[in-house]
Write a protein that holds these residues in place. Sequence first.
Motif, PDB file in Angstrom:
ATOM      1  N   UNK A 109     -33.810 -62.760  57.616  1.00 50.33           N
ATOM      2  CA  UNK A 109     -35.087 -63.095  56.969  1.00 50.33           C
ATOM      3  C   UNK A 109     -36.267 -62.804  57.895  1.00 50.33           C
ATOM      4  N   UNK A 110     -36.127 -63.123  59.187  1.00 46.20           N
ATOM      5  CA  UNK A 110     -37.219 -62.914  60.127  1.00 46.20           C
ATOM      6  C   UNK A 110     -37.509 -61.427  60.356  1.00 46.20           C
ATOM      7  N   UNK A 111     -36.450 -60.626  60.463  1.00 44.48           N
ATOM      8  CA  UNK A 111     -36.629 -59.215  60.807  1.00 44.48           C
ATOM      9  C   UNK A 111     -36.851 -58.321  59.589  1.00 44.48           C
ATOM     10  N   UNK A 112     -36.843 -58.895  58.405  1.00 39.41           N
ATOM     11  CA  UNK A 112     -37.119 -58.094  57.209  1.00 39.41           C
ATOM     12  C   UNK A 112     -38.297 -58.633  56.409  1.00 39.41           C
ATOM     13  N   UNK A 113     -38.970 -59.650  56.929  1.00 38.52           N
ATOM     14  CA  UNK A 113     -40.080 -60.268  56.220  1.00 38.52           C
ATOM     15  C   UNK A 113     -41.264 -59.313  56.159  1.00 38.52           C
ATOM     16  N   UNK A 114     -42.020 -59.234  55.041  1.00 34.67           N
ATOM     17  CA  UNK A 114     -41.898 -60.059  53.831  1.00 34.67           C
ATOM     18  C   UNK A 114     -41.105 -59.399  52.697  1.00 34.67           C
ATOM     19  N   UNK A 115     -40.827 -58.100  52.823  1.00 37.63           N
ATOM     20  CA  UNK A 115     -40.197 -57.388  51.710  1.00 37.63           C
ATOM     21  C   UNK A 115     -38.707 -57.665  51.616  1.00 37.63           C
ATOM     22  N   UNK A 116     -38.081 -58.009  52.743  1.00 43.81           N
ATOM     23  CA  UNK A 116     -36.637 -58.201  52.755  1.00 43.81           C
ATOM     24  C   UNK A 116     -35.871 -56.923  53.055  1.00 43.81           C
ATOM     25  N   UNK A 117     -36.623 -55.812  53.253  1.00 45.12           N
ATOM     26  CA  UNK A 117     -35.978 -54.529  53.557  1.00 45.12           C
ATOM     27  C   UNK A 117     -35.998 -54.277  55.064  1.00 45.12           C
ATOM     28  N   UNK A 118     -34.899 -53.734  55.557  1.00 46.97           N
ATOM     29  CA  UNK A 118     -34.809 -53.346  56.957  1.00 46.97           C
ATOM     30  C   UNK A 118     -35.189 -51.871  57.049  1.00 46.97           C
ATOM     31  N   UNK A 119     -36.301 -51.589  57.705  1.00 52.26           N
ATOM     32  CA  UNK A 119     -36.879 -50.252  57.641  1.00 52.26           C
ATOM     33  C   UNK A 119     -36.380 -49.324  58.739  1.00 52.26           C
ATOM     34  N   UNK A 120     -36.131 -49.841  59.929  1.00 49.14           N
ATOM     35  CA  UNK A 120     -35.744 -49.000  61.054  1.00 49.14           C
ATOM     36  C   UNK A 120     -34.316 -49.293  61.482  1.00 49.14           C
ATOM     37  N   UNK A 121     -33.749 -48.321  62.161  1.00 47.63           N
ATOM     38  CA  UNK A 121     -32.357 -48.470  62.613  1.00 47.63           C
ATOM     39  C   UNK A 121     -32.222 -49.633  63.590  1.00 47.63           C
ATOM     40  N   UNK A 122     -33.248 -49.862  64.414  1.00 52.07           N
ATOM     41  CA  UNK A 122     -33.189 -50.977  65.365  1.00 52.07           C
ATOM     42  C   UNK A 122     -33.115 -52.311  64.631  1.00 52.07           C
ATOM     43  N   UNK A 123     -33.838 -52.440  63.536  1.00 49.65           N
ATOM     44  CA  UNK A 123     -33.802 -53.683  62.761  1.00 49.65           C
ATOM     45  C   UNK A 123     -32.440 -53.869  62.111  1.00 49.65           C
ATOM     46  N   UNK A 124     -31.918 -52.784  61.545  1.00 49.71           N
ATOM     47  CA  UNK A 124     -30.589 -52.888  60.913  1.00 49.71           C
ATOM     48  C   UNK A 124     -29.521 -53.240  61.938  1.00 49.71           C
TER      49      UNK A 124
END
Length: 546
Positions: A109-124
């Motif tokens: 939730x913290x690393x995908x806020x506010x859309x809920x999508x993980x945009x970069x490979x580091x986040x995923x």
Amino acid sequence: MRALRLSLLPASIALGLIAEWAALRRGPLQAAASGAEIRLVVVDFVVGLLLVGCGLVAWTRRPESVTGLLLTVAGIAWFLGTFAGSGGIGYADFGALFLTLHRGPLVHALLSYPSGRLERSAERAAVVFAYVVSAIADLGETPVATIALGAVVLVVGAQRFVLAVGPQRRARAAAAVGSAAFAAVLLFSGLARLGGSSASLDRGVLWVYQIVVAGIAIGLTLDLVLGGWVRATVTGLVFDLGEPVERGPLRDRLASALGDRSLVLGYWLADRGVYVDDRGRELELPEQGGDRRATIVRDGGEPVAALVHSADVLADRRLVESVAAAARIAVVNARLQAEGRRQVDELEASRSRLVEVGDSERRRLEHELQDGAERRLAEVEALLDEATRGANGGFAAVLAKTQAKLDRTRSELREFARGIHPRVLGAGGLPAALEELAERAAVPVELYMNDARYPAPVEAAVYFVCSEALANVGKHADALGATVEVSKRDDTLVIVVSDDGRGGARVEEGSGLRGLADRVEALGGRLTVTSRRGAGTRLVAELPVP
């Protein structure tokens, strides 16, 4: 889906009560729960309930974001992990499987806020790591894993905030604060256990941990539901779009306000049924589901423009609607300004054409006078000369007077023709025309210019500016002399006519000067007159030249 959300709240409350009851249960040989332990259990129940309750609120109010769902899952996992504190062997073994499981969806939730999508490979990668470490309780409880998870959350959370711009950064502010606080607790807890912490220190860290988790649940929910970042974004956007046009094109201001330098603004052409960019090139809108999105700006239900942008820039529906409304006003205003500029350009072009047509008509009249009336007067003069040779007495005197009147008529005709359009201007160019003008002036004139040639309308304007100015010097200035300077400065031809007369001339008071100003302005230039009484007059005309 609504029924599921409604059923989750009572089910979670029931699960939490059972879990807290189990946590307070002690075996036959164990001491009863202390007051401190009871207080921790109460706080534990409140934190779990906050996670579930806030998650359900966010899930209901903002279903397009998975943040609410993730908070709800984290709350259920929190209650499941609470069973690990029970004195009953069966309850404790069951709870041990879920003790750290809540960290996975919480980090997600913290690393995908506010859309809920993980945009970069580091986040995923960070979220996958969090789920793995959290799901394996024996691994997640170790100090090394706790420190590693804290470091990952801190670095990736800070990175996604720093890399974001515009509304993205404002949207991620709450999550960035939550990530930093959550990472700090994890790092301190892991380092304290590596250094051999005491029971009281562990209890204090647990209190802080519960407060941080509760704060994350409340903070993300309030920010998501109330949308303060959306208002800040739209306010900034409206302010930026309200700046003068000199601040830059509309596309650049929209891109700056939204934090997407790749943004493309397309204008709708109803007659062609296509969007075109600011260079007039046809714009193809991206398909749904890709990295690029198209937001259509409508006015009265009809499309007026399209914003092609990165998919994550306008992920929030409220932001889309607000930005579209602000952009609609700006686009309509830009179109009105463009239409106004087009009409002004057409008016200026029309004035320029009128000047050219007028000069052409002047040249035609001048040629007709020279080739028609002047020629016939020359023939009459030849007849008079012939008659004069055979005349005597009174008849000869009459012929002499007639000859004198004919000479004056031809001279006046030449002056008239020269005033309409000087033939020397077309034959010898501007330098020859101005030299002739200076020779015929009523006062001595110093002339400074080069031999360059310019477009015919410009040369005609220069000639008539100098002609009218020198005529005014002779009629009104009481001057001893005048100066004419013609020079080119960059892309501007500057004409300066000055005298040492009495001054006091004004454009508004002289129809001749007013006409010159109109001619100069019709060619895109300007005319200024400085004429203080007793200090002479200085007339400056500036004309654009290629």
